[in-house]
Design a protein around this motif. Sequence first.
Motif, PDB file in Angstrom:
ATOM      1  N   SER A 148       0.861  -1.187   0.000  1.00  0.00           N
ATOM      2  CA  SER A 148       0.000   0.000   0.000  1.00  0.00           C
ATOM      3  C   SER A 148       0.896   1.236   0.000  1.00  0.00           C
ATOM      4  O   SER A 148       1.340   1.708   1.041  1.00  0.00           O
ATOM      5  CB  SER A 148      -0.902  -0.005   1.239  1.00  0.00           C
ATOM      6  OG  SER A 148      -1.754   1.111   1.243  1.00  0.00           O
ATOM      7  N   LEU A 149       1.166   1.788  -1.184  1.00  0.00           N
ATOM      8  CA  LEU A 149       2.198   2.811  -1.335  1.00  0.00           C
ATOM      9  C   LEU A 149       1.667   4.241  -1.300  1.00  0.00           C
ATOM     10  O   LEU A 149       2.443   5.171  -1.186  1.00  0.00           O
ATOM     11  CB  LEU A 149       2.953   2.580  -2.655  1.00  0.00           C
ATOM     12  CG  LEU A 149       3.614   1.212  -2.813  1.00  0.00           C
ATOM     13  CD1 LEU A 149       4.337   1.120  -4.148  1.00  0.00           C
ATOM     14  CD2 LEU A 149       4.569   0.926  -1.673  1.00  0.00           C
ATOM     15  N   VAL A 150       0.380   4.447  -1.416  1.00  0.00           N
ATOM     16  CA  VAL A 150      -0.179   5.801  -1.469  1.00  0.00           C
ATOM     17  C   VAL A 150      -0.948   6.138  -0.194  1.00  0.00           C
ATOM     18  O   VAL A 150      -0.837   7.243   0.338  1.00  0.00           O
ATOM     19  CB  VAL A 150      -1.088   5.969  -2.698  1.00  0.00           C
ATOM     20  CG1 VAL A 150      -1.677   7.380  -2.748  1.00  0.00           C
ATOM     21  CG2 VAL A 150      -0.306   5.686  -3.977  1.00  0.00           C
ATOM     22  N   VAL A 151      -1.710   5.189   0.303  1.00  0.00           N
ATOM     23  CA  VAL A 151      -2.537   5.432   1.501  1.00  0.00           C
ATOM     24  C   VAL A 151      -2.223   4.392   2.573  1.00  0.00           C
ATOM     25  O   VAL A 151      -3.120   3.837   3.204  1.00  0.00           O
ATOM     26  CB  VAL A 151      -4.034   5.419   1.139  1.00  0.00           C
ATOM     27  CG1 VAL A 151      -4.424   6.660   0.362  1.00  0.00           C
ATOM     28  CG2 VAL A 151      -4.396   4.149   0.346  1.00  0.00           C
ATOM     29  N   GLU A 152      -0.926   4.127   2.789  1.00  0.00           N
ATOM     30  CA  GLU A 152      -0.515   3.105   3.753  1.00  0.00           C
ATOM     31  C   GLU A 152      -0.978   3.426   5.173  1.00  0.00           C
ATOM     32  O   GLU A 152      -1.325   2.536   5.947  1.00  0.00           O
ATOM     33  CB  GLU A 152       1.009   2.915   3.730  1.00  0.00           C
ATOM     34  CG  GLU A 152       1.839   4.028   4.355  1.00  0.00           C
ATOM     35  CD  GLU A 152       1.859   5.294   3.532  1.00  0.00           C
ATOM     36  OE1 GLU A 152       1.990   6.376   4.128  1.00  0.00           O
ATOM     37  OE2 GLU A 152       1.753   5.211   2.294  1.00  0.00           O
ATOM     38  N   ASP A 153      -1.005   4.721   5.508  1.00  0.00           N
ATOM     39  CA  ASP A 153      -1.437   5.121   6.851  1.00  0.00           C
ATOM     40  C   ASP A 153      -2.939   4.882   7.025  1.00  0.00           C
ATOM     41  O   ASP A 153      -3.392   4.375   8.062  1.00  0.00           O
ATOM     42  CB  ASP A 153      -1.096   6.590   7.105  1.00  0.00           C
ATOM     43  CG  ASP A 153      -1.651   7.515   6.028  1.00  0.00           C
ATOM     44  OD1 ASP A 153      -1.482   7.201   4.830  1.00  0.00           O
ATOM     45  OD2 ASP A 153      -2.254   8.550   6.372  1.00  0.00           O
TER      46      ASP A 153
END
Length: 260
Positions: A148-153
């Motif tokens: 998950s590289l864009v919305v990992e948080d």
Amino acid sequence: MPKGTYEILIIDGSTNNLVSNFVANYLRKYNFVRYIKRGGCNLPEALNIGIKNMRGRFFKQLDDDDVLVSGAIKKYLEYANKHKNYLIFYSDAYIIDEHNNFVGDEEERNYNKQKLMTTIWSRPIGVPSSYMINKEAFKIVGMFNPKSLVVEDWEWRLRAIIGKELLMYHIPIRLIKYRRYKDQKSYREMVYAPYEMYKIRKQFLSAYAHNIDKDILKDLKISRAYAAASLMKRYIEFKLGLKENRYYREFIRRIELLFS
């Protein structure tokens, strides 16, 4: 804050020596600063490396272009010690540009369990650097997803709140200066967020359907249309002169996927 009550972990995901050369003096001067080289790792992988190597009780993410307000860590810990039944804390934030000019703010509030689940399902709450997390939460929820590289948080907090039913405590003070500007790499890549969030929600339906309220599930029906509309908007904004740009090509690919 007294020495020995905190540490700074620098996770270097670069493939050159610029960061190591920059921090060399700090490493010699301060014994609470630690440096870990993991060339080629992405953001969620870097976060996981930090969590696995941390010695303290709380994990505080600070991205390389964000700034802590003076006294922020002390204030985070004050709230954490007062509200020990919570494992996740988040604050408000100042929004600054590339020149450190104030351009806005990010304000949130405390939510009850149902409202928290509904809100986190529809959108991220707060900014990534505004969070402080007790390491016990990672034992319950797991680590950040390296894919998950864009919305990992947001993906991690979705697992925490909907998957494991943890609560978050809001600190009503601006403790972070969060940087945001048009040419910022992370800002440009956020065009992919609606599509990534759509995919993650879809996966959650099969994994956590028993925990998701029926009203929340209704949001998924409009998620696909929202993702398509957002991508089309960015496509129109960037289309002139960017036909050979990798962002442009990625817009087109993901729009096609949405309707395939």
